[in-house]
Design a protein around this motif. Structure first.
Motif, short mmCIF file in Angstrom:
data_model
loop_
_atom_site.label_atom_id
_atom_site.label_comp_id
_atom_site.label_asym_id
_atom_site.label_seq_id
_atom_site.Cartn_x
_atom_site.Cartn_y
_atom_site.Cartn_z
N ASP A 58 0.82 -1.21 0.00
CA ASP A 58 0.00 0.00 0.00
C ASP A 58 0.86 1.26 0.00
O ASP A 58 0.51 2.27 -0.61
CB ASP A 58 -0.91 0.02 1.23
CG ASP A 58 -1.90 -1.13 1.23
OD1 ASP A 58 -2.61 -1.28 0.23
OD2 ASP A 58 -1.95 -1.87 2.23
N PRO A 213 0.44 2.57 -4.40
CA PRO A 213 -0.31 3.79 -4.72
C PRO A 213 0.24 5.04 -4.05
O PRO A 213 -0.02 6.16 -4.50
CB PRO A 213 -1.73 3.47 -4.23
CG PRO A 213 -1.57 2.34 -3.26
CD PRO A 213 -0.39 1.56 -3.73
N LEU A 377 -9.42 6.98 4.37
CA LEU A 377 -9.17 6.36 3.07
C LEU A 377 -8.65 4.93 3.27
O LEU A 377 -7.45 4.70 3.38
CB LEU A 377 -8.13 7.17 2.30
CG LEU A 377 -8.64 8.36 1.49
CD1 LEU A 377 -7.48 9.02 0.78
CD2 LEU A 377 -9.68 7.93 0.47
N ASP A 379 -8.81 2.61 1.04
CA ASP A 379 -8.24 2.18 -0.23
C ASP A 379 -7.41 3.31 -0.82
O ASP A 379 -7.95 4.29 -1.33
CB ASP A 379 -9.34 1.76 -1.20
CG ASP A 379 -8.77 1.26 -2.54
OD1 ASP A 379 -7.55 1.05 -2.62
OD2 ASP A 379 -9.57 1.09 -3.48
N ASN A 381 -5.77 3.27 -3.42
CA ASN A 381 -5.80 3.27 -4.89
C ASN A 381 -6.80 4.27 -5.44
O ASN A 381 -6.86 4.47 -6.66
CB ASN A 381 -6.14 1.87 -5.40
CG ASN A 381 -4.98 0.90 -5.22
OD1 ASN A 381 -3.96 1.01 -5.89
ND2 ASN A 381 -5.14 -0.05 -4.30
N ASP A 382 -7.61 4.87 -4.58
CA ASP A 382 -8.52 5.94 -5.00
C ASP A 382 -7.67 7.20 -5.22
O ASP A 382 -7.52 8.04 -4.32
CB ASP A 382 -9.58 6.18 -3.93
CG ASP A 382 -10.61 7.22 -4.35
OD1 ASP A 382 -10.42 7.86 -5.39
OD2 ASP A 382 -11.60 7.39 -3.61
N ALA A 383 -7.08 7.31 -6.41
CA ALA A 383 -6.07 8.33 -6.68
C ALA A 383 -6.59 9.75 -6.50
O ALA A 383 -5.90 10.62 -5.97
CB ALA A 383 -5.52 8.15 -8.10
N ALA A 384 -7.83 10.01 -6.94
CA ALA A 384 -8.37 11.36 -6.84
C ALA A 384 -8.51 11.80 -5.39
O ALA A 384 -8.09 12.91 -5.02
CB ALA A 384 -9.72 11.43 -7.55
N SER A 385 -9.06 10.95 -4.55
CA SER A 385 -9.22 11.28 -3.13
C SER A 385 -7.87 11.40 -2.44
O SER A 385 -7.65 12.30 -1.63
CB SER A 385 -10.07 10.23 -2.43
OG SER A 385 -11.39 10.21 -2.95
N LEU A 386 -6.97 10.48 -2.78
CA LEU A 386 -5.65 10.51 -2.16
C LEU A 386 -4.94 11.82 -2.46
O LEU A 386 -4.33 12.44 -1.57
CB LEU A 386 -4.81 9.33 -2.67
CG LEU A 386 -3.37 9.28 -2.18
CD1 LEU A 386 -3.31 9.17 -0.66
CD2 LEU A 386 -2.63 8.10 -2.81
#
Length: 525
Positions: A58, A213, A377, A379, A381-386
């Motif tokens: 992760d 990610p 968060l 996950d 892998n949620d690129a926009a939120s990250l």
């Protein structure tokens, strides 16, 4: 000093404090540390991963110093028993041997508690610090940390840096989902503007790639990866010359000692029950040569006459033993290039003069901010939120980091000798102001220790020192010369602090609530 002036200054400061209490900063979280109990767990030996990749990780962490090890432990146990899968890549997993990173302020110790790492200062012969002793021109004053409202175990800690880091590495590596590997990261892997992982070389020379990610780069002050993630405006105002004194006692037990020497400060603090660290600040980027004896001569003729007599013989003995080391003191404001999938932390991201020992406090505070931000968060892998949450990190860290950074830079300039009369008056005013006791010492020491990291409080105290210095010049009877020096003192004070504040960011430092990113903090527990 005229009592009327003292009273007026106190009333002014009290008014400022009352106004400040109406500002929108978060309440101090001292109560959460009351009555805690230490749960000292046995740490296993640091494990090294035998494979060269971290498929399915992760988070990739580059570097396993104070920041990297604390991050690995924090995210390895995040989200309860599941935790995040963490792959740590560190260039050298043997015990570090450094002359800095040896003093943890009480504010940093509170962050250790919050991260569950307080037992890392146990079993390493760490020494408790209760405050500072300040010396100038044969006079001294003691400045105690304002610890009355905290649990009895809360204090500063000083230790061998390498022992502390090894304890943190061991605790992180003991987690089943943390993989710690020795290797040198050579580059970040980028795809369409997003960092996907790293390329690194293992001890046997083999090249490998690791993907995750989120990649967190915290490979220290000599980072070779920061250029793609920030604007690295590194300054080197001075160098530290380090010695270890043996068979002596500090004049004030359990206190760090700061000597306002010429040309710049000298520090003493215990790093074990039998050793005292001495750091001699030498302005500029060049220091006298150690190999040809110039350094020993400089220390004996220029420095030795200025240190307390109780430490003189041990200081000379340390010089004669010859284990003299140097370290450049680097300063770099946090000026990131927000990059999807990557984050800078620790000295790779933000440095300040180590005079105040605030570096580890900033790093640990940043980790607490990041942990709380990413907790919702599950996950990554949620690129926009990250990406949005990482943008918020840079805003939410500012009040604490900028206070400690600004104080370190300002104090170094004030404490250093200068031929300018206005600077001399400012230096003397600072010593006398701190010697007054009460709010005049506890306020600045609370800022220094990380217990009250509030930028506005810092600015108020800084200019209170300047006003105090002007008052000393003008009372009982002003003269044109003294009025001129007083005006230059105020100008000099402004010239010291305002450029530092500008580099830190005025809006982010004083008005973070006006930034949209401020409201993307994790919800209150």
């Amino acid at each position: 000093m005229d009592q009327f002036f003292i009273g007026t200054l106190f009333v002014s400061l009290l008014s400022f404090v009352l106004l400040y209490s109406l500002s929108r900063y978060n309440a101090n979280k001292r109560n959460m540390y009351k009555g805690y109990s230490l749960n000292c767990a046995k740490s296993s030996t640091s494990r090294e991963c035998s494979t060269g990749t971290s498929a399915g990780a992760d988070i990739i962490i580059v570097g396993a110093g104070v920041a990297g090890s604390a991050l690995a432990h924090t995210f390895g146990k995040d989200l309860g028993q599941d935790g995040r899968r963490v792959h740590v890549i560190e260039r050298d997993l043997t015990e570090p041997d450094r002359i800095v990173g040896e003093l943890l302020q009480p504010g940093g110790y509170l962050k250790l508690i919050e991260l569950g790492l307080e037992d890392c200062v146990e079993q390493i012969d760490a020494q408790r610090l209760q405050g500072y002793a300040l010396y100038k021109d044969g006079k001294n004053t003691t400045l105690s940390y304002p610890l009355e409202k905290f649990h009895a175990d809360v204090a500063g800690r000083s230790f061998h840096n390498g022992r502390f880091i090894q304890r943190m590495r061991e605790k992180a590596a003991a987690l089943p989902n943390v993989r710690m590997q020795q290797g040198t990261v050579t580059s970040l892997l980028e795809e369409k503007g997003t960092i996907k992982g790293v390329q690194y070389k293992t001890k046997d020379g083999q090249e490998h790639k690791a993907y995750a990610p989120l990649t967190i780069v915290c490979d220290g002050c000599f980072s070779n990866l920061r250029r793609s993630l920030c604007n690295p405006k590194v300054e080197v105002p001075s160098c530290f010359v380090g010695l270890i004194l043996e068979n002596c006692q500090l004049p004030f037990a359990n206190h760090g000692h700061v000597i306002l020497a010429d040309p710049s400060p000298i520090l003493f603090y215990p790093i074990s029950s039998t050793e005292i660290r001495c750091l001699v600040d030498v302005p500029g980027q060049k220091v006298p040569s150690i190999s040809n004896g110039e350094m020993a001569h400089y220390l004996k003729t220029v420095v030795a006459p200025q240190i307390p007599p109780e430490l003189h013989d041990a200081f000379i003995s340390a010089i004669n033993r010859g284990n003299i080391r140097t370290m450049p003191n680097r300063s770099m404001p946090a000026d990131p290039h927000p990059t999807p999938g990557a984050l800078l932390m620790g000295d790779a991201f933000n440095m300040r003069h180590p005079l105040t020992g605030g570096g580890m406090t900033v790093a640990l505070s940043d980790i607490v901010v990041l942990r709380d931000l990413l907790k919702p968060l599950r996950d990554l892998n949620d690129a926009a939120s990250l990406c949005k949450y990482l943008e918020s990190f840079y805003t939410l860290r500012k009040p604490v980091a900028s206070t400690i950074n600004t104080l370190a830079g300002a104090l170094y300039k004030v404490f250093s000798a200068s031929p300018d009369q206005a600077r001399k008056e400012m230096r003397q005013a600072c010593f006398d102001y701190l010697s007054l006791g009460g709010v005049f010492s506890t306020g600045p020491v609370a800022l220094l220790s990380g217990l009250n990291p509030r930028p506005l409080s810092l600015v108020l105290h800084f200019f209170a020192v300047a006003i105090y210095g002007v008052g000393r010049l003008l009372l009982p009877f002003p003269s044109p010369k003294r009025m001129w020096i007083g005006a230059r003192l105020i100008s000099s004070a402004s010239g010291i602090i305002f450029p530092i504040i500008k580099a830190e960011g005025v809006r982010q430092m004083f008005f973070p609530a006006t930034l949209s990113a401020y409201y993307r903090a994790a919800p209150e527990k």
